[in-house]
Design an enzyme around this catalytic site. Structure first.
Site, PDB file in Angstrom:
ATOM      1  N   ASP A 198       0.797  -1.207   0.253  1.00 33.47           N
ATOM      2  CA  ASP A 198      -0.080  -0.107   0.008  1.00 33.47           C
ATOM      3  C   ASP A 198       0.721   1.462  -0.117  1.00 33.47           C
ATOM      4  O   ASP A 198       0.285   2.317  -0.198  1.00 33.47           O
ATOM      5  CB  ASP A 198      -0.711  -0.024   1.215  1.00 33.47           C
ATOM      6  CG  ASP A 198      -2.351   0.332   0.885  1.00 33.47           C
ATOM      7  OD1 ASP A 198      -2.599   0.611  -0.206  1.00 33.47           O
ATOM      8  OD2 ASP A 198      -3.022   1.015   1.903  1.00 33.47           O
ATOM      9  N   LEU A 205     -11.839   9.162   0.485  1.00 37.23           N
ATOM     10  CA  LEU A 205     -12.537   9.405   1.510  1.00 37.23           C
ATOM     11  C   LEU A 205     -13.661   8.326   2.009  1.00 37.23           C
ATOM     12  O   LEU A 205     -14.281   7.872   1.329  1.00 37.23           O
ATOM     13  CB  LEU A 205     -13.451  10.646   1.291  1.00 37.23           C
ATOM     14  CG  LEU A 205     -12.670  11.840   0.535  1.00 37.23           C
ATOM     15  CD1 LEU A 205     -13.593  13.123   0.175  1.00 37.23           C
ATOM     16  CD2 LEU A 205     -11.485  12.225   1.421  1.00 37.23           C
ATOM     17  N   GLY A 227     -11.300   5.389   6.541  1.00 37.07           N
ATOM     18  CA  GLY A 227      -9.871   5.912   6.470  1.00 37.07           C
ATOM     19  C   GLY A 227      -9.897   6.704   5.281  1.00 37.07           C
ATOM     20  O   GLY A 227     -10.335   6.363   4.110  1.00 37.07           O
ATOM     21  N   ARG A 248     -22.908   9.470   6.736  1.00 36.31           N
ATOM     22  CA  ARG A 248     -24.407   9.350   6.428  1.00 36.31           C
ATOM     23  C   ARG A 248     -25.420   9.697   7.713  1.00 36.31           C
ATOM     24  O   ARG A 248     -26.151  10.568   7.523  1.00 36.31           O
ATOM     25  CB  ARG A 248     -24.960   7.844   5.831  1.00 36.31           C
ATOM     26  CG  ARG A 248     -24.291   7.459   4.597  1.00 36.31           C
ATOM     27  CD  ARG A 248     -24.553   6.057   4.257  1.00 36.31           C
ATOM     28  NE  ARG A 248     -23.708   5.256   5.092  1.00 36.31           N
ATOM     29  CZ  ARG A 248     -23.772   3.925   4.708  1.00 36.31           C
ATOM     30  NH1 ARG A 248     -24.398   3.258   4.033  1.00 36.31           N
ATOM     31  NH2 ARG A 248     -23.298   3.213   5.545  1.00 36.31           N
ATOM     32  N   GLY A 306     -15.733   5.382   0.058  1.00 35.48           N
ATOM     33  CA  GLY A 306     -17.283   5.256   0.489  1.00 35.48           C
ATOM     34  C   GLY A 306     -17.920   7.008   0.609  1.00 35.48           C
ATOM     35  O   GLY A 306     -18.887   6.975   0.120  1.00 35.48           O
ATOM     36  N   GLU A 326      -9.049  -1.605  -6.200  1.00 35.43           N
ATOM     37  CA  GLU A 326      -8.091  -1.941  -5.610  1.00 35.43           C
ATOM     38  C   GLU A 326      -7.675  -3.290  -5.993  1.00 35.43           C
ATOM     39  O   GLU A 326      -6.375  -3.588  -6.106  1.00 35.43           O
ATOM     40  CB  GLU A 326      -7.899  -1.821  -4.185  1.00 35.43           C
ATOM     41  CG  GLU A 326      -7.716  -0.201  -3.675  1.00 35.43           C
ATOM     42  CD  GLU A 326      -7.791  -0.108  -2.227  1.00 35.43           C
ATOM     43  OE1 GLU A 326      -6.839   0.291  -1.487  1.00 35.43           O
ATOM     44  OE2 GLU A 326      -9.114  -0.494  -1.656  1.00 35.43           O
TER      45      GLU A 326
END
Length: 485
Positions: A82, A143, A146, A219, A265, A321
């Site tokens: 990563d 966003l 994490g 949300r 997300g 990913e």
């Protein structure tokens, strides 16, 4: 997984032996791994050593590798890190202001994360814009629970918000993001917190959850903010403000911007976050069409939410990913194959040269510096066919100082290009980007002085990216292609 892939009713493989390669996402590669690598016992050992830098992730990654090796013993296993995409960060962007020995002895530096996500969405944006990836200036906003942002300048990550661990940078779901380290020392004293207890506070009890007091889910926070919950509103506005602030910082770092990307997300799902994060950035060329933004189906497909006349494109791109891990796995296997080919050939000799500072001039600038009608005078051929060093030399004059007797290389080019070393940047008082030869967009200018006159360029000063020249027949023999990295 193996049972699902080989099931008679729904499977796609006759047996697990059909799997020839397995890609493993490994969160932290430390200083050791700048690229994806084929996994050996030594590689696993190194990943375990780095576990102190990512104690919640790397040990589990190692378990996954070992179990997959047991299940798929005949396959090649590749570790995809990563952190590897961010290994192009220049030292001044990744060091901390701590005693330098902590970096040398304990690898304390900024590493960055979400590398595969930032790379994937950046490549997809280039595909959408129908422009070469290594010509674009991109800000990628991943966003989610994490969250991190990345400045991608002409194909290279030059800065990112996460640091030595994923805690640094933006406010996140439960992570605090940037904070004065003295505030943490103060809390340890007044609250009597141990190191482990403080770790729990900053990684599991902070961020959107800690600030809003209700949830780490954007949300729920947006819903509560609309109903007048003041802490939820504060958490929402703080999150968006930090994104907007980093956009400004990264535009300054890259000296320009072509596209800003929202993924993850929250990036894909929250029109409110995208709207407030981009609010007031019109002077940077970022104009969001609110109707497009509100109607964006960011989880289904890529959406362009820019106004029609926006100089900078704003895109919502679902990350992938897994696709990048597969791509990196194949790339690592190919690189390993090329290495084996080279090692098997006993008489492969490549001449090595150190590229000193030099200048490529346009004919217009040749005449301005050396006189009307002047033609460059060849002195010695270079290893590149058709290229030669010239008798002509010029002086470089920067805001801070000068560099004398810099040689001109021929033949002339359509645009003037000045290649200097890292130490000469400081002497001259300019800060050129590291670029491929010919990639001059948003590079600084300089004054050139010759025996006839002087020229001040608007751009053209770079530090050349390290590279190898070879004839086509050698490239074919070694399995290489143009621009291979």
């Amino acid at each position: 997984m193996a049972e699902t892939l080989t099931a008679k009713s729904t499977g796609v493989l006759d047996s697990s032996e059909a799997i020839t390669a397995v890609g493993h996402r490994v969160v932290h590669g430390g200083d050791q791994f700048a690229n994806s690598v084929i996994i050996t016992d030594e590689v696993v050992e190194e990943i375990e050593k780095i576990s102190e830098l990512a104690p919640l992730h790397n040990p589990v990654n190692v378990l996954g590798i070992q179990e997959a090796q047991r299940c798929f013993p005949g396959a090649h296993h590749v570790a995809v890190f990563d952190t590897s995409f961010h290994h192009t960060l220049p030292p001044y962007a990744h060091v901390y202001g701590l005693p330098y020995r902590y970096y040398e002895e304990h690898q304390v530096r900024r590493y960055g994360f979400h590398g595969m996500s930032h790379l994937y969405v950046s490549l997809r944006s280039a595909q959408y814009l129908k422009r070469p990836f290594n010509e674009l200036q991109i800000i990628s906003c991943h966003l989610g629970n994490g969250a991190s942002m990345c400045a991608v300048d002409h194909g290279r990550s030059i800065d990112t918000t996460m640091g030595m661990t994923p805690t640094e940078g933006l406010l996140m779901g439960t992570r605090c993001g940037n904070i004065d380290p003295a505030a943490l020392v103060y809390l340890m004293r007044v609250e009597g917190l141990s190191a482990d207890e403080l770790d729990t506070v900053i990684n599991r009890e902070s961020g959107l959850l800690g600030l809003s007091g209700i949830s780490n889910d954007m949300r729920e926070i947006e819903k509560a903010a609309q109903e007048g919950h003041l802490q939820a509103l504060l958490a929402f506005k703080t999150f968006c403000y930090q994104i907007r602030k980093y956009v400004g910082a990264y535009v300054a770092a890259m000296q320009g911007l072509d596209v800003v990307i929202f993924t993850g997300g929250i990036g894909q799902g929250s029109a409110g976050v995208r709207s407030l994060a981009c609010q007031g950035l019109g002077y940077m060329g970022i104009h969001v069409d609110e109707e497009k933004n509100q109607n964006a189906g960011g989880f289904k497909h890529m959406c362009d939410i820019s106004a029609d006349d926006s100089p900078v494109r704003a895109l919502v791109i679902p990350s992938d990913e897994e696709r990048m891990i597969a791509r990196e796995t194949l790339r690592a296997l190919k690189a390993n194959n090329i290495t084996n080919i080279i090692r098997s050939q006993k008489n492969v000799a490549v001449p090595i040269e150190v590229s000193a500072h030099h200048i490529h001039l346009s004919q217009e600038h040749v005449e301005a510096l050396f006189g009307p009608g002047h033609q460059l005078t060849p002195k010695a051929d270079l290893s590149q066919p058709g290229q030669y060093g010239c008798q002509e030399k010029v002086r470089l004059i920067g805001p801070k100082g000068q560099v004398e007797r810099v040689r001109v290389l021929g033949p002339t080019r359509p645009e003037t290009q000045i290649e200097i070393s890292m130490t000469e940047q400081f002497k001259l008082g300019i800060h050129p980007p590291i670029r491929e030869s010919g990639d001059l967009e948003d590079s600084p200018g300089i004054t050139l002085e010759g025996p006839y006159g002087a020229v001040t360029t608007d751009d053209g000063v770079i530090c050349a990216l390290r590279h190898i020249h070879m004839p086509p027949e050698d490239a074919l023999r070694l399995g290489l292609r143009d621009k291979y990295k």
